[in-house]
Design a protein around this motif. Structure first.
Motif, mmCIF file in Angstrom:
data_model
loop_
_atom_site.group_PDB
_atom_site.id
_atom_site.type_symbol
_atom_site.label_atom_id
_atom_site.label_comp_id
_atom_site.label_asym_id
_atom_site.label_seq_id
_atom_site.Cartn_x
_atom_site.Cartn_y
_atom_site.Cartn_z
ATOM 1 N N GLN A 31 52.009 55.002 31.451
ATOM 2 C CA GLN A 31 50.609 54.927 31.066
ATOM 3 C C GLN A 31 49.942 53.682 31.635
ATOM 4 N N LEU A 32 48.647 53.809 31.893
ATOM 5 C CA LEU A 32 47.869 52.674 32.352
ATOM 6 C C LEU A 32 47.443 51.840 31.146
ATOM 7 N N VAL A 33 47.741 50.562 31.186
ATOM 8 C CA VAL A 33 47.364 49.635 30.120
ATOM 9 C C VAL A 33 46.382 48.618 30.706
ATOM 10 N N THR A 34 45.322 48.357 29.989
ATOM 11 C CA THR A 34 44.322 47.384 30.439
ATOM 12 C C THR A 34 44.160 46.292 29.393
ATOM 13 N N VAL A 35 44.264 45.054 29.849
ATOM 14 C CA VAL A 35 44.023 43.893 28.996
ATOM 15 C C VAL A 35 42.915 43.085 29.648
ATOM 16 N N GLU A 36 41.874 42.766 28.892
ATOM 17 C CA GLU A 36 40.767 42.025 29.479
ATOM 18 C C GLU A 36 40.157 41.064 28.477
ATOM 19 N N GLY A 37 39.444 40.083 28.993
ATOM 20 C CA GLY A 37 38.829 39.094 28.125
ATOM 21 C C GLY A 37 38.163 38.011 28.938
ATOM 22 N N GLU A 38 37.962 36.854 28.326
ATOM 23 C CA GLU A 38 37.338 35.720 28.985
ATOM 24 C C GLU A 38 38.245 34.505 28.875
ATOM 25 N N ALA A 39 38.335 33.769 29.963
ATOM 26 C CA ALA A 39 39.142 32.547 30.009
ATOM 27 C C ALA A 39 38.730 31.754 31.241
ATOM 28 N N GLN A 40 38.969 30.473 31.224
ATOM 29 C CA GLN A 40 38.686 29.593 32.368
ATOM 30 C C GLN A 40 37.240 29.713 32.849
ATOM 31 N N GLY A 41 36.324 29.971 31.933
ATOM 32 C CA GLY A 41 34.915 30.056 32.284
ATOM 33 C C GLY A 41 34.535 31.322 33.011
ATOM 34 N N THR A 42 35.401 32.343 32.972
ATOM 35 C CA THR A 42 35.125 33.578 33.688
ATOM 36 C C THR A 42 35.809 34.733 32.958
ATOM 37 N N TYR A 43 35.840 35.899 33.593
ATOM 38 C CA TYR A 43 36.492 37.064 33.003
ATOM 39 C C TYR A 43 37.895 37.224 33.560
ATOM 40 N N TYR A 44 38.681 38.055 32.913
ATOM 41 C CA TYR A 44 39.936 38.516 33.513
ATOM 42 C C TYR A 44 40.165 39.971 33.133
ATOM 43 N N ILE A 45 40.729 40.707 34.046
ATOM 44 C CA ILE A 45 41.100 42.107 33.831
ATOM 45 C C ILE A 45 42.505 42.291 34.403
ATOM 46 N N ILE A 46 43.410 42.754 33.576
ATOM 47 C CA ILE A 46 44.787 42.986 34.011
ATOM 48 C C ILE A 46 45.133 44.439 33.719
ATOM 49 N N LYS A 47 45.474 45.175 34.747
ATOM 50 C CA LYS A 47 45.842 46.584 34.617
ATOM 51 C C LYS A 47 47.283 46.768 35.086
#
Length: 343
Positions: A31-47
């Motif tokens: 399955q595809l899992v997505t984790v995202e949020g804000e850090a280091q003054g920017t966004y992050y998206i990890i799939k």
């Protein structure tokens, strides 16, 4: 967290489109899992693909916190702030990797990339403390600051980082987010994950395939001549590589009819005011791409492409966007980069 600098200023330059390549392959059972949020003054998206859909959010947030304690100019008491305020510091693993790699890239580019530019970044108003009005620093101010700028003023002995000259300060924002992407990738691999795409503020690295069995594909923003029109997209296949962008059309100020951007030349102390809009770099890992894109944007198109051709050992490919004498947006690729584009 990190300020919006030459790396994070291009937060939207690399937009994850997750398009599918036109090749036949069965879909993955994972399955595809997505984790995202804000850090280091920017966004992050990890799939990533996994049989275990348990969230890695806590582990990911913990890594961001560790890196901030080491390299964040915004975090009081961080290792980098302690070094800037003093003379020596005992580096942790994060700082040691970033500083060591930075010095290697500085030597390779003859100082075009240099983490000791912090006083210059501050003087131009692109640092932690933003002035109410940005303006060109006085020539004598820049000349004085340049006396304390130079990667050769840093000495690494084991875990110890020392200044060879009083007044030297470092800013790792030009390479730290690429490093963070690599660290996140290693975290995933430690969990047995073999297929992933990590994006930290537009600094990406990937491995394997997406949930459809296709190579991960990302989009590169191509701004219009007026800097405000809807961007045209170039599509890039990212096959076990990393890609980062340094751009100069989102963070700048205008004075006397000239636009001054946040990329600072360590040799002259001048903020970039050339026709270069951005440079996107592909490399084996994100820390390498992130460091070299700073140097290449200062080199310019011809010198930058020539540098890549003369140094195949660095494993770099680049895509330059620039304005010609008529203000029209143009592009230039290194040979290997163009082969990765979907057209």
């Amino acid at each position: 967290m990190y300020t919006i600098t030459d790396k994070t200023a291009t937060v939207k330059q690399l937009l994850i489109l997750l398009l599918f390549l036109c090749i036949s392959a069965p879909a993955f059972a994972q399955q595809l899992v997505t984790v995202e949020g804000e850090a280091q003054g920017t966004y992050y998206i990890i799939k990533y693909l996994s049989d275990d859909t348990t969230s890695l959010q806590h582990a990911i947030d913990s890594v961001f916190a560790d890196i901030d304690r080491s390299l964040s100019l915004y975090k009081p008491g961080s290792l980098i702030n302690r070094f800037n305020e003093g003379n020596t510091v005992r580096m942790d693993q994060h700082m040691q990797v970033v500083v060591t790699r930075s010095l290697q890239i500085s030597k390779a580019t003859v100082g075009a990339f240099d983490i000791t530019v912090k006083p210059l970044v501050d003087a131009w108003g692109f640092g932690v403390h933003k002035p109410a009005v940005q303006k060109i620093p006085a020539a004598d101010t820049l000349q004085h600051i340049l006396e304390h700028v130079g990667y050769r003023y840093l000495q690494v002995r084991g875990q110890q980082l020392r200044k060879k000259k009083k007044g030297v300060e470092i800013d790792c924002n030009g390479i730290a987010q690429g490093y963070t992407s690599d660290v996140m990738a290693r975290l995933l691999e430690q969990q047995g994950i073999k297929n992933y795409l990590v994006d930290v503020g537009g600094e990406l690295c990937s491995k394997g395939h997406n949930q459809h069995g296709k190579i991960w594909t990302v989009g590169i923003e191509r701004p219009a001549a007026d800097d405000n029109a809807y961007p045209v997209q170039e599509l890039l296949t990212l096959d076990n590589r990393a890609v980062t962008t340094s751009g100069n059309y989102r963070r700048f100020f205008d004075q006397g009819g000239t636009r001054f951007a946040h990329s600072i030349d360590p040799a002259t102390g001048e903020a970039l005011h050339s026709n270069i809009v951005s440079v996107t770099v592909v490399a084996r890992d994100a820390i390498t791409a992130d460091g070299y894109d700073n140097a290449l944007i200062l080199m310019g198109v011809e010198k930058g492409v020539s540098f890549i051709r003369q140094h195949p050992e660095y494993g770099l490919e680049a895509y330059f966007i620039y304005k010609d004498e008529n203000g029209k947006i143009q592009e230039r690729f290194s040979p290997g980069f163009e082969k990765m584009l979907i057209r």
